[in-house]
Design a protein around this motif. Sequence first.
Motif, PDB file in Angstrom:
ATOM      1  N   ASP A   3      15.924   4.266 -45.238  1.00 28.17           N
ATOM      2  CA  ASP A   3      15.513   5.037 -44.068  1.00 28.17           C
ATOM      3  C   ASP A   3      14.338   5.967 -44.367  1.00 28.17           C
ATOM      4  OD1 ASP A   3      17.025   6.781 -45.654  1.00 28.17           O
ATOM      5  OD2 ASP A   3      17.745   7.925 -43.933  1.00 28.17           O
ATOM      6  N   ILE A   4      14.026   6.199 -45.638  1.00 29.15           N
ATOM      7  CA  ILE A   4      12.875   7.021 -46.015  1.00 29.15           C
ATOM      8  C   ILE A   4      11.909   6.203 -46.870  1.00 29.15           C
ATOM      9  CG2 ILE A   4      13.980   9.271 -45.786  1.00 29.15           C
ATOM     10  CD1 ILE A   4      14.619   9.229 -48.757  1.00 29.15           C
ATOM     11  N   ALA A   5      11.835   4.908 -46.573  1.00 31.31           N
ATOM     12  CA  ALA A   5      11.064   3.977 -47.403  1.00 31.31           C
ATOM     13  C   ALA A   5       9.583   4.320 -47.441  1.00 31.31           C
ATOM     14  CB  ALA A   5      11.255   2.546 -46.896  1.00 31.31           C
ATOM     15  N   GLU A   6       9.025   4.747 -46.330  1.00 35.61           N
ATOM     16  CA  GLU A   6       7.577   4.965 -46.287  1.00 35.61           C
ATOM     17  C   GLU A   6       7.141   6.029 -47.287  1.00 35.61           C
ATOM     18  OE1 GLU A   6       4.032   5.716 -42.998  1.00 35.61           O
ATOM     19  OE2 GLU A   6       6.075   5.236 -42.346  1.00 35.61           O
ATOM     20  N   GLU A   7       7.847   7.157 -47.318  1.00 40.92           N
ATOM     21  CA  GLU A   7       7.483   8.228 -48.245  1.00 40.92           C
ATOM     22  C   GLU A   7       7.781   7.818 -49.686  1.00 40.92           C
ATOM     23  OE1 GLU A   7       5.765  11.520 -49.543  1.00 40.92           O
ATOM     24  OE2 GLU A   7       5.928  11.101 -47.398  1.00 40.92           O
ATOM     25  N   ALA A  39      15.854  12.415 -50.997  1.00 39.41           N
ATOM     26  CA  ALA A  39      15.194  12.151 -52.273  1.00 39.41           C
ATOM     27  C   ALA A  39      14.421  13.376 -52.722  1.00 39.41           C
ATOM     28  CB  ALA A  39      14.255  10.955 -52.154  1.00 39.41           C
ATOM     29  N   VAL A  40      14.361  13.557 -54.027  1.00 41.35           N
ATOM     30  CA  VAL A  40      13.638  14.679 -54.627  1.00 41.35           C
ATOM     31  C   VAL A  40      12.638  14.114 -55.624  1.00 41.35           C
ATOM     32  CG1 VAL A  40      13.812  16.797 -55.983  1.00 41.35           C
ATOM     33  CG2 VAL A  40      15.617  16.211 -54.338  1.00 41.35           C
ATOM     34  N   GLY A  41      11.358  14.460 -55.445  1.00 43.44           N
ATOM     35  CA  GLY A  41      10.322  13.980 -56.330  1.00 43.44           C
ATOM     36  C   GLY A  41      10.222  14.805 -57.599  1.00 43.44           C
ATOM     37  N   ASP A  42       9.445  14.292 -58.576  1.00 40.43           N
ATOM     38  CA  ASP A  42       9.330  14.993 -59.839  1.00 40.43           C
ATOM     39  C   ASP A  42       8.623  16.342 -59.711  1.00 40.43           C
ATOM     40  OD1 ASP A  42       6.801  13.992 -59.322  1.00 40.43           O
ATOM     41  OD2 ASP A  42       6.823  12.571 -61.003  1.00 40.43           O
ATOM     42  N   GLY A  43       7.946  16.574 -58.586  1.00 39.05           N
ATOM     43  CA  GLY A  43       7.327  17.872 -58.354  1.00 39.05           C
ATOM     44  C   GLY A  43       8.215  18.838 -57.603  1.00 39.05           C
ATOM     45  N   GLY A  44       9.441  18.388 -57.247  1.00 39.42           N
ATOM     46  CA  GLY A  44      10.384  19.266 -56.573  1.00 39.42           C
ATOM     47  C   GLY A  44      10.436  19.123 -55.069  1.00 39.42           C
ATOM     48  N   ALA A 115      12.514  -3.757 -52.231  1.00 42.75           N
ATOM     49  CA  ALA A 115      13.270  -3.451 -51.012  1.00 42.75           C
ATOM     50  C   ALA A 115      12.560  -2.395 -50.171  1.00 42.75           C
ATOM     51  CB  ALA A 115      14.676  -2.994 -51.369  1.00 42.75           C
ATOM     52  N   LEU A 116      12.043  -1.370 -50.809  1.00 41.60           N
ATOM     53  CA  LEU A 116      11.372  -0.290 -50.079  1.00 41.60           C
ATOM     54  C   LEU A 116      10.091  -0.786 -49.424  1.00 41.60           C
ATOM     55  CD1 LEU A 116      11.941   2.558 -52.673  1.00 41.60           C
ATOM     56  CD2 LEU A 116      12.924   2.470 -50.375  1.00 41.60           C
ATOM     57  N   ASP A 117       9.322  -1.622 -50.112  1.00 46.23           N
ATOM     58  CA  ASP A 117       8.103  -2.187 -49.525  1.00 46.23           C
ATOM     59  C   ASP A 117       8.426  -3.003 -48.279  1.00 46.23           C
ATOM     60  OD1 ASP A 117       6.026  -1.201 -51.064  1.00 46.23           O
ATOM     61  OD2 ASP A 117       6.170  -2.773 -52.570  1.00 46.23           O
ATOM     62  N   ALA A 118       9.479  -3.812 -48.356  1.00 45.46           N
ATOM     63  CA  ALA A 118       9.866  -4.624 -47.207  1.00 45.46           C
ATOM     64  C   ALA A 118      10.308  -3.748 -46.044  1.00 45.46           C
ATOM     65  CB  ALA A 118      10.982  -5.596 -47.598  1.00 45.46           C
ATOM     66  N   ALA A 119      11.104  -2.718 -46.341  1.00 46.81           N
ATOM     67  CA  ALA A 119      11.570  -1.827 -45.277  1.00 46.81           C
ATOM     68  C   ALA A 119      10.410  -1.083 -44.642  1.00 46.81           C
ATOM     69  CB  ALA A 119      12.589  -0.841 -45.835  1.00 46.81           C
ATOM     70  N   ARG A 120       9.438  -0.659 -45.457  1.00 44.39           N
ATOM     71  CA  ARG A 120       8.261   0.030 -44.908  1.00 44.39           C
ATOM     72  C   ARG A 120       7.500  -0.885 -43.950  1.00 44.39           C
ATOM     73  NH1 ARG A 120       3.521   2.159 -48.869  1.00 44.39           N
ATOM     74  NH2 ARG A 120       3.785   0.007 -49.632  1.00 44.39           N
ATOM     75  N   SER A 121       7.465  -2.169 -44.242  1.00 44.47           N
ATOM     76  CA  SER A 121       6.747  -3.139 -43.408  1.00 44.47           C
ATOM     77  C   SER A 121       7.609  -3.697 -42.287  1.00 44.47           C
ATOM     78  CB  SER A 121       6.234  -4.288 -44.284  1.00 44.47           C
ATOM     79  OG  SER A 121       5.391  -3.810 -45.308  1.00 44.47           O
ATOM     80  N   ARG A 122       8.821  -3.156 -42.131  1.00 42.04           N
ATOM     81  CA  ARG A 122       9.774  -3.611 -41.105  1.00 42.04           C
ATOM     82  C   ARG A 122      10.134  -5.085 -41.279  1.00 42.04           C
ATOM     83  NH1 ARG A 122      10.798   0.068 -37.211  1.00 42.04           N
ATOM     84  NH2 ARG A 122       9.375   1.825 -36.964  1.00 42.04           N
ATOM     85  N   GLU A 123      10.170  -5.532 -42.528  1.00 42.09           N
ATOM     86  CA  GLU A 123      10.633  -6.883 -42.818  1.00 42.09           C
ATOM     87  C   GLU A 123      12.142  -6.864 -43.051  1.00 42.09           C
ATOM     88  OE1 GLU A 123       8.416  -8.132 -46.186  1.00 42.09           O
ATOM     89  OE2 GLU A 123       6.468  -7.885 -45.210  1.00 42.09           O
TER      90      GLU A 123
END
Length: 374
Positions: A3-7, A39-44, A115-123
């Motif tokens: 659900d947060i694939a794009e970011e 999700a939490v990135g390495d920069g916080g 999986a995230l790339d596919a979800a971002r592309s609505r595949e």
Amino acid sequence: MLDIAEELCRWIDQGRDFAAATVVRVSGSAPRAPGAALAVGDGGRAIGSVSGGCVEGAVYELCRQALKDGKTVLQRFGYSDEDAFAVGLTCGGVIDLLVTPVRLGDPDRETLTTALDAARSRETIALARIADGPAELLGRAIAVHPDGSYEGSLGGRPSMSRTAAANARAMLEAGRTGTCVVGEDGSSCGLPLTLLVESSVPAPRMIVFGAIDFTESLVRLGKFLGYHVTVCDARPVFATRARFPDADEVVVHWPHRYLQATRTDHRTVLCVLTHDAKFDVPLLKLALKLPVAYIGAMGSRRTHQDRTQRLRAAGATDDELARLRSPIGLDLGAHGPEETALSIAAELVAERHGGSGQSLTRTRGRLHPDIPAN
């Protein structure tokens, strides 16, 4: 996580590490469904949500810890856990979270990226991860395609990944996100493993027939609710991209002929706003025979009675007519295009989730019914 694939894809493209907490199962009044993620990135920086705000602070710290030690954990928050209650899950629900680090060099990073790339592309794709089982297997992932092929490995015997892929494919075909159980040896026997399967499928369709003033407001709300929105009208002077810039498609076609030729499924919603018998009757005669999620038609009570008589004369059965929501929308006392569109959108949400359409003040029981794991 999908659900947060794009970011997340942006973080992966930048070569960044992150950790994600994903809802595995819920009970009681927990506000988010399985698959919801923070999700939490390495920069916080944090994105997403797993509880609507109740336990986000504690989950943030779990993700930070996962980034440090590289360990995947299954964590429960709920009213029966005093510590969890202390951090804010006061709604009386229980949520289980899979907290997974995604770092450069991790064995499942490439699978998650697919999986995230596919979800971002609505595949169409399913992400299956071990959410409960031996510590060394927790979080292992496969990405499953619609044809049943898959990428990645769950560890252990190859038969386990094949069995998991078959189960994930079945859930993907139904568009479901939730859990299923497989045996560690790849059969229904052996040590049971719980899989979290997240399904990414194309957006459901909303087809709005009738290019009228109410349609523009409904198109905007349909997009807000996540639909792929098509406007269809036989009159080219009204069915224009300039009038409906937010629609995914604007089609000039006789409504019943377009419906006969286009793709629909069990998630499709049909909103008939023309309230003109020469369009409505042949369109609704066909629509009422289709296995779609919702059929609504605009018009006054008198228009509805006349329309029903015409449909009966055209051969519509009582069971078919019982599917028709007419006059369309919930009774909100709406006036004007915007409020009328809101009443239609409210009815769509109620139909989708089995809501009563009543004021919550007048209802009893849980605000968030249990969401089944399968």
